[in-house]
Design a protein around this motif. Structure first.
Motif, PDB file in Angstrom:
ATOM      1  N   LEU A 268       0.817  -1.212   0.000  1.00 54.08           N
ATOM      2  CA  LEU A 268       0.000   0.000   0.000  1.00 54.08           C
ATOM      3  C   LEU A 268       0.850   1.262   0.000  1.00 54.08           C
ATOM      4  O   LEU A 268       0.373   2.340  -0.384  1.00 54.08           O
ATOM      5  CB  LEU A 268      -0.932   0.004   1.217  1.00 54.08           C
ATOM      6  N   ASP A 269       2.105   1.143   0.432  1.00 59.89           N
ATOM      7  CA  ASP A 269       3.010   2.296   0.437  1.00 59.89           C
ATOM      8  C   ASP A 269       3.231   2.848  -0.968  1.00 59.89           C
ATOM      9  O   ASP A 269       3.517   4.033  -1.148  1.00 59.89           O
ATOM     10  CB  ASP A 269       4.348   1.884   1.068  1.00 59.89           C
ATOM     11  N   GLY A 270       3.110   1.980  -1.980  1.00 59.36           N
ATOM     12  CA  GLY A 270       3.198   2.432  -3.363  1.00 59.36           C
ATOM     13  C   GLY A 270       4.603   2.555  -3.915  1.00 59.36           C
ATOM     14  O   GLY A 270       4.777   2.937  -5.081  1.00 59.36           O
ATOM     15  N   LYS A 271       5.617   2.234  -3.105  1.00 64.41           N
ATOM     16  CA  LYS A 271       7.010   2.384  -3.565  1.00 64.41           C
ATOM     17  C   LYS A 271       7.623   1.059  -4.015  1.00 64.41           C
ATOM     18  O   LYS A 271       8.765   1.040  -4.471  1.00 64.41           O
ATOM     19  CB  LYS A 271       7.859   2.982  -2.440  1.00 64.41           C
ATOM     20  N   LEU A 272       6.874  -0.027  -3.885  1.00 66.15           N
ATOM     21  CA  LEU A 272       7.423  -1.334  -4.238  1.00 66.15           C
ATOM     22  C   LEU A 272       7.789  -1.404  -5.713  1.00 66.15           C
ATOM     23  O   LEU A 272       8.804  -2.004  -6.090  1.00 66.15           O
ATOM     24  CB  LEU A 272       6.423  -2.435  -3.878  1.00 66.15           C
ATOM     25  N   ALA A 273       7.002  -0.782  -6.560  1.00 63.71           N
ATOM     26  CA  ALA A 273       7.282  -0.797  -8.004  1.00 63.71           C
ATOM     27  C   ALA A 273       8.631  -0.157  -8.307  1.00 63.71           C
ATOM     28  O   ALA A 273       9.348  -0.600  -9.217  1.00 63.71           O
ATOM     29  CB  ALA A 273       6.171  -0.076  -8.761  1.00 63.71           C
ATOM     30  N   ASP A 274       8.993   0.880  -7.547  1.00 67.37           N
ATOM     31  CA  ASP A 274      10.298   1.521  -7.735  1.00 67.37           C
ATOM     32  C   ASP A 274      11.432   0.553  -7.416  1.00 67.37           C
ATOM     33  O   ASP A 274      12.444   0.501  -8.127  1.00 67.37           O
ATOM     34  CB  ASP A 274      10.416   2.764  -6.850  1.00 67.37           C
ATOM     35  N   ASP A 275      11.272  -0.208  -6.331  1.00 66.28           N
ATOM     36  CA  ASP A 275      12.305  -1.180  -5.957  1.00 66.28           C
ATOM     37  C   ASP A 275      12.433  -2.286  -7.009  1.00 66.28           C
ATOM     38  O   ASP A 275      13.525  -2.808  -7.247  1.00 66.28           O
ATOM     39  CB  ASP A 275      11.982  -1.799  -4.592  1.00 66.28           C
TER      40      ASP A 275
END
Length: 414
Positions: A268-275
């Protein structure tokens, strides 16, 4: 109501929660303040701490919502009744503050409109003075006596216990927080990889990334993550674990996928795609534990949608370990069901475990989800799972978690 019948149920209820998190302590203290203020017929009840020469209001309950005293207010200690009550210069009961030579001229008397007052010291479990527990009224005439003071003293003693435990917890949390921050700052963790075997194809098809911590104290990884959650650093530690896993797993062959453990909060943080940028999404499996609390399934599905559109699969981990397995699988529309080690252990000897595993396997077939059994530690368990229709397995019998160098060699083994 006499004092004994008032105090007993409150103490019993609070004692049941003794040792739980600090929010319960605050609730108990606030309940005590309200109960005592109402019982004594006073306008205001409060607990104050003596800190750096000041009286700091920590908890307050007022008959009127817009009271003149609020939590966090501070005043010079010598300008308060509390100071003189604690050192014995002022009696704990003041029927009329205008008649006492000390209190009638104190600025606080007029500022807070104190006419009638009762107070006792609050000591911590080690005997040190914390502050005071006091009540006051804006009118005189309240008939307070030794029994009321004894009642206030009994609750002050219990409040001191609660405050002492909260202070110990806060000190422990500060220590935990610094320990977790040290891990994050210096990246004192590493990733090992456990192979996932396709039994029919007789080859390793993927690796689960598992985190290990290279610092004291030496203990299971889940305890590190639990402590990080406790002090508000769970998401930061989870991000570091995923980033470390992706960086370490870079040499894995394209024929193998990488399985990552992630929390709903991390998704839900939304930053996983960046990683994950730079990793082929069809080579990544996201594992969400069956134990994870999910309060908003639609929001989680929405956050996962862009990743799934790129070919990423979702697994519900630890299935069979609790009641949430089926709900997680259905709500998340999981492509993979991972059977928990507690279900696999000695499954060849336990018909109940075999029945539950068979039900989960059948459930997976109906909804189009594949099944992986984890925690396989014997040839007999492996044979039973094969008979039940499980195609993919992982566990110590297949291969222990290993450094990336060993994992690369392991992929070449038939």
């Amino acid at each position: 109501m006499d004092n004994d019948s008032l105090i007993a149920p409150l103490l019993a209820a609070a004692d049941k929660r003794f040792g739980t998190d600090g929010s319960h302590h605050v609730q108990d203290i606030e309940h005590i303040l309200k109960t005592l203020r109402t019982h004594l017929g006073m306008d205001v009840a409060f607990i104050a701490e003596f800190l750096d020469g000041k009286r700091v209001i920590r908890h307050v309950d007022s008959k009127h919502s817009a009271g003149r005293l609020a939590s966090g207010d501070s005043h010079p200690l010598e300008d308060s009744y509390c100071h003189y009550i604690a050192n014995g210069e002022l009696d704990g009961i003041l029927a009329d503050t205008s008649l006492h030579p000390l209190t009638r001229n104190m600025p606080v008397t007029q500022a807070l409109d104190i006419a009638n007052y009762i107070g006792v010291p609050v000591h911590l479990p080690d005997g040190s003075l914390f502050g005071t527990f006091c009540c006051f009224d804006h009118k005189t005439g309240r008939n307070l006596g030794p029994r009321d003071q004894a009642l206030l003293g009994a609750f002050a003693e219990f409040a001191g216990r609660l405050i002492g435990q909260s202070m110990e917890r806060e000190a422990g949390d500060r220590e935990i927080r610094e320990r977790i921050l040290n891990v994050i700052r210096h990246q004192r963790l590493r990733t090992v990889f456990q192979p996932i075997l396709h039994m029919e194809e007789r080859r390793v098809v993927g690796f689960e990334a598992l985190t290990r911590f290279d610092t004291e104290p030496c203990r299971p990884p889940n305890l590190w993550f639990d402590e990080a959650d406790r002090v508000g650093l769970g998401l930061e530690l989870q991000k570091l674990a995923v980033q470390t896993a992706l960086r370490t797993a870079a040499p894995l062959p394209k024929t193998s996928y990488l399985s990552l453990n992630v929390s709903p909060e991390q998704i839900l943080d939304g930053k996983l795609a960046d990683d994950l940028r730079g990793w082929p999404t069809d080579r990544v499996l996201l594992e969400i534990t069956e134990h994870a609390r999910i309060s908003d399934y639609p929001a989680l599905r929405q956050a996962l949608a862009p990743l799934r559109e790129q070919g990423m699969d979702i697994a519900v981990d630890d299935a069979g370990a609790g009641y949430a397995s089926f709900q997680h699988v259905l709500e998340l529309e999981a492509e993979i069901i991972k059977l928990d080690i507690s279900l696999i252990r000695d499954i060849h000897r336990d018909r109940a475990r075999q029945a539950l595993a068979a039900a989960l396997i059948r459930f997976g077939e109906v909804i189009g989800a594949r099944v992986i059994a984890e925690g396989v530690e014997s040839r007999e368990e492996l044979a039973t799972l094969r008979r039940l229709g499980v195609a993919k397995v992982q566990g110590y019998f297949v291969g222990k978690p290993m450094p990336i160098e060993d994992a690369l060699r392991f992929t070449a083994v038939d």
